[in-house]
Enzyme design. Sequence first.
Site: not given
Ligand code: RNT
Ligand code: ZN
Length: 418
Positions: A184, A225, A227, A259, A262, A286, A294, A296, A326
């Site tokens: 990513w 990955e 986003k 993810d 994302h 993820h 985003d 998390d 994640d």
């Molecule tokens: C970032 C991505 C990525 C990170 C990690 C730390 O937006 O989601 O995967 O969160 O690699």
């Molecule tokens: Zn991620």
Amino acid sequence: MSIEKSYELAREQYASIGVDTDKAIERLKNIPISIHCWQGDDVTGFENLGASLDGGIAVTGNYPGKAKTPDQLRADMSFAFSLIPGPKKANIHACYSEPKSLKTDRDTITPECFSNWADWAVEEKIGLDFNPTCFSHPKSSDGLTLSHPDEGIRQFWIDHCIRTREISEYLGKRTGIRSVNNIWVPDGFKDNCYDKLAPRARLLDSLNKIEAKKLDSKYTVDAVESKVFGMGAEAYTVGSHEFYLSYAMKNPGVMVTLDAGHFHPTEVISNKISSILLFADELLLHVSRPVRWDSDHVVILDDELIAIAQEITRNDLESRVNIALDFFDASINRIAAWVIGSRNTQKALLKAMLEPVEALKKTENELDFTTRLALTEEYKSYPFGAVWDYYCENMGVPTRESWLEKVRAYERDVLIKR
Ligand code: RNT
Ligand code: ZN
């Protein structure tokens, strides 16, 4: 009521709709969850580069007890693992390297920098997944890495990603379990991009260079990955979903990563799994929880988590969907965060596996939408919690909320003293 008694009653109730709870438990025992090390130290790593977290991701909170050394982080993960049933992998990032020389930078890291992680994983009998760290580094301060217009900077990140593929292969060999290496990059622009093609062409060229060497797919596989936006890169992201999805389709050895945070706020990853897997062998998830952006947040047992699990289990896709977590929250006990997110992901899988799949598919094929709605709604309140408790007891981990006391004791005895 005892866990066994509750389980017996639940087993009977599920049997009445043709669901075998014992089989579901056996199935769950074979689905590994890749647990990310970066929840344990707020995505800091151990390189001491002086760079703070960038790349458009952010951790908020300052709960005490964060892991400050690799040994502390591994100890915290081992402890968290003792509270989470079933097979696990640990997901680590290149910034968690332990180099022998201070001169080692991201473009010169070697497998030896990760031998402590490999030793630990072998002891824990788990696999290790890996990630290049294309952020929090002086050479990522422009917010551009693999798509940087400066050839020197771009080459640095290409070299870094090449190194990570080799490290991932090493980790796969050491643990005997294939390692997924997930790329990513944060590349993007805060404001409107004038030439949207050129950065993507450079990213494509970088990926082709990174992927030029074929490695042993028994030990390592790459993922890419996408986003939709990041903080400070709100207007344009080089590695968009279309970009990486297309890349993965043209390069069958590389899988795409979805993810949960994302995509656009009402867009869900659960609905993408069935489309992608008609064209690709595998994908990486993820599992995260975006709250308006985003963010998390720690994964909770919400509708989207259950939907993700259903998409996997209803079509027996667990061998083709690699499940990784994640999220990073520093406002609560970090070990509790791991335990809550991991157990919820497993709970969602179990709940999804307790559906009479064939009968419901038949109802749908007969266009009996009344029965479809009536039954799927009724089954939501079947006693899956009793099956979960029995599974935890069976696997030798704390049942129900009793894990929290253990986390509190660890906080008192270990975390607070750091
Ligand atoms: C970032 C991505 C990525 C990170 C990690 C730390 O937006 O989601 O995967 O969160 O690699
Ligand atoms: Zn991620």
